[in-house]
Design an enzyme around this catalytic site. Structure first.
Site, PDB file in Angstrom:
ATOM      1  N   HIS A 180       1.420   0.322  10.479  1.00  0.00           N
ATOM      2  CA  HIS A 180       1.030   1.360   9.530  1.00  0.00           C
ATOM      3  C   HIS A 180       2.173   2.314   9.199  1.00  0.00           C
ATOM      4  O   HIS A 180       1.943   3.310   8.535  1.00  0.00           O
ATOM      5  CB  HIS A 180      -0.144   2.173  10.097  1.00  0.00           C
ATOM      6  N   GLU A 224      -5.467  -9.673   1.284  1.00  0.00           N
ATOM      7  CA  GLU A 224      -4.375  -9.106   0.482  1.00  0.00           C
ATOM      8  C   GLU A 224      -3.722 -10.133  -0.434  1.00  0.00           C
ATOM      9  O   GLU A 224      -3.309  -9.800  -1.541  1.00  0.00           O
ATOM     10  CB  GLU A 224      -3.327  -8.458   1.391  1.00  0.00           C
TER      11      GLU A 224
END
Lengths: 368, 326
Positions: free
Chosen positions: B129, B60
């Site tokens: 999440h 990322e």
């Protein structure tokens, strides 16, 4: 299934052309014109003398903290000397000589290290990034620039610099990996100056070289004598040509030495011996290159001395100009400039509040 | 006009911007062949090819850092981070570079990139999440933080985000992705960044919400009308930072009462800034203390308990009644 060998790229070259005793490998000697050689030497000399002047200014309290480059002029100039104006230059923070060569003014560097944002102005038309202080983080920008240059089907390449410490940072590894996966035209130049502040390179990695890290990503790596400007130039020329012709990225490890402190706020006596420093000073890239130029007949000693005078005058003029400019850059409201393309309303309000404070007889913020 | 989910609406915005402007490129994990784990980029690789829809290696920080370089070059990269819980790797690149390069270069460089990430709970997902950490980005000078509340606002804001000259963090409430369909115009529609909107008018009370919290706020407003005869104004912030306080100040000046709602943890959350703006700009019009309905100061629990964490209609109604009676 039996155990068997897997063939992986593992050959690694080391390159030295002009050694510290003046021995020259004529087969490997790069063919640079007299004018180019003199330009290269002058850029290194300017980097050195300017660095020395910055240290004086810092010790006199006329600028703030800065990271000296002394001893690393060949590692950076030999590499960046291969770039065209249309190429991209992505520095870390110890590439002052290379920045100057790329067109950054001495004056802007003085401004920058004396705490004026105005010193960060990237010269018009130059494809250079400002210095990046968080170690290793700029490596990724080079990959993105290189990807974009390919996307636009140009022959531009990108050269990025970082130190030995950066090779421990995740962004270095992610950057090399992405560059190799996308075959971006990037030349990764590691100035292995042996010390990341107080931590020696032997404590930074367990591998014997930094160059070999290239192999983990499927790109060529090469280790060069970073105090031999001819070797750095030759290795970078090859890497630049590879990148330009679609051959993808290269990692170059320039083995050099940080002769001075990490920054002027650092005291290297706390962690390394003076003998070690003295040893490396014997390998100073500047006298080595000057002797080569004289031996080759490129320049005489008086010519080099004349060049030195010119360099000193240039530096003095820049110091004078910077000090004059800094006297004119008092407006605190400039701190609000350039954060967004368009200033959001709450920033307008905050700026107005400061403007009122200033207009109010300037309740001066005390420096102490 | 056609009715679409938020997934389809964001896809439409990306597709149209990519068709109009070859500077727009997408990069992220699994966004190509797979169309992204939420299918937001579905079909875009077929339409624009792998050179404009990059399935990146799994890193990322590199996605964000590479986008910084692309944006400096003059492209308009749109990154997808699979879940906002993985976007912290990008924080360094956004905070240290994307948000600063215009400033650092004295206006010579700019970083017009978008970082998209699904945020928030409600989809029975694993740890990392489901969180709502928009405050991290909103606290960063130089960034813009945008959170649409449904298909139509998502499409119109995404167009603005891509065209914005500065870096934009674009949080998409994953609970809204397929929650409902809404009419979205085929032709271009833009909501400027930095402007909130009134989604329900009323004179008795103001609710301020964004993202996934706008729907429960509207439901609560409906209930308050039905059971208490109270007319609630609901303001959808849309942009978290830079925060536009014009509408909320106008509204609260009229109603004198406010409830601020967000899924993010309470302390130092966006609500703290919103309430402070109201104190600074509408204090003398306030009839009651301003209420906050927010997530607790916890890591959002695993999904068997998450419904007890996420603000709901009941809590909003209760907070509103307290505000109305004090």
């Amino acid at each position: 299934m039996p155990r068997s060998d897997i063939a992986v790229t593992d050959s690694l070259e080391s390159l030295s052309i002009l050694d510290e005793h003046g021995n020259l490998d004529r087969d490997l000697e790069p063919q640079l014109s007299k004018a180019r050689l003199l330009e290269l030497y002058r850029a290194m000399l300017l980097g050195r003398r300017f660095d020395e002047r910055l240290l004086d200014l810092q010790r006199q309290g006329r600028i703030g903290t800065f990271p000296p480059i002394k001893g690393q002029e060949a590692a950076q100039m030999g590499a960046v000397f291969n770039l065209r104006p249309s190429d991209w230059f992505v520095p870390a923070f110890r590439e002052t000589a290379a920045e100057i060569w790329r067109g950054r003014s001495l004056e802007s560097i003085i401004l920058y290290f004396n705490g004026f944002n105005e010193g960060g102005l990237v010269p018009e038309g130059r494809k250079d990034l400002p210095i990046a202080i968080p170690v290793g983080s700029q490596v990724l920008h080079a990959v993105g620039l290189g990807w974009a240059a390919r996307y636009r089907q140009t022959d531009e390449i990108v050269m990025t610099f970082f130190g030995d410490g950066a090779t421990s940072a995740g962004d270095f590894h992610e950057g090399l990996n992405f560059a190799a996966v996308y075959q971006t035209p990037v030349v990764f130049v590691c100035q292995n100056n042996q010390w990341a502040i107080s931590v020696p390179v032997s404590r930074q990695t367990h591998t014997p070289t930094l160059a070999q890290k290239a192999h983990a990503y499927g790109m060529p790596g090469i280790r060069v004598d970073g105090n031999d400007v001819l070797a750095v130039y030759a290795a970078a020329a090859e890497a630049a040509e590879r990148a330009r012709s679609g051959g993808g990225p290269t990692l170059i490890e320039c083995v050099t030495y940080r002769v001075m402190m990490h920054t002027t706020a650092d005291d290297p006596k706390r962690y390394r011996s003076e003998e070690e420093v003295a040893q490396w000073q014997q390998r100073d890239p500047l006298p080595r290159f000057a002797a080569y130029l004289q031996q080759k007949g490129t320049a005489t000693e008086p010519q080099l001395a004349e060049m030195e005078t010119g360099v000193m005058e240039e530096i003095q003029a820049a110091v004078d100009a910077a000090e004059k400019r800094m006297g004119e850059l008092g407006d605190p409201l400039a701190m609000f400039d350039h954060l967004y393309a368009e200033m959001p309303p709450q920033l307008e309000a905050q700026k107005s509040a400061l403007a009122r404070e200033l207009a109010d007889g300037g309740k001066e913020v005390d420096d102490e | 006009m056609s009715k679409m989910t938020m997934v389809q609406a964001i896809n439409l915005a990306l597709r149209q911007e990519m068709a109009n402007d070859d500077r727009v490129v997408l990069l992220g994990e699994d966004i190509g062949r797979d169309g992204g784990v939420f299918r937001v980029t579905e079909g875009l690789i077929d339409a624009f090819g792998p050179e404009r829809v990059l399935d990146t290696p799994l890193a990322e920080s590199a996605i964000a850092g590479m986008a910084v370089g692309m944006a400096i070059y003059g492209l308009r990269p749109v990154c997808e981070i699979q879940f906002s819980g993985f976007a912290y790797h990008c924080f360094h690149q956004l905070e240290s570079h994307a948000a600063r390069l215009r400033w650092r270069s004295q206006g010579r460089l700019s970083v017009p990139m978008v970082l998209r990430a699904p945020y928030g709970g409600g989809v029975r997902a694993l740890e990392h999440h489901s969180e709502s950490r928009e405050a991290y980005w909103a606290h960063t000078p130089g960034l813009k933080t945008v959170i649409p509340s449904g298909p139509r606002t998502a499409r119109a804001l995404m167009v603005s985000a891509i065209r914005d000259p500065d870096p934009v963090v674009f949080y998409e409430a994953k609970g809204l992705y397929r929650a409902y369909r809404e009419e979205v115009p085929d032709e271009e529609e833009i909501i400027p960044i930095g402007r909130s909107q009134i989604v329900r008018e009323g004179g008795d009370l103001t609710m301020i919400a964004y993202g996934a919290m706008v729907r429960p706020a509207l439901e609560a407003a409906e209930e308050l009308r039905a059971s208490d005869g109270v007319e609630t104004e609901v303001i959808d912030l849309l942009t978290i930072a830079p925060l536009d306080d014009t509408l909320i100040l106008q509204s609260v000046t009229r109603t004198g009462r406010a409830v601020v709602i967000h899924e993010a943890p309470r302390s130092f959350g966006p609500g703290a800034e919103i309430v402070t703006r109201l104190m600074e700009g509408a204090f003398y019009y306030l009839e009651a203390p301003i209420a906050r309905v927010t997530g607790y100061d916890l890591i959002i629990p695993y999904f068997s308990r998450e419904k007890w964490y996420i603000p709901n209609v009941r809590r909003i109604v209760d907070a509103a009644r307290q505000t109305l009676t004090s």
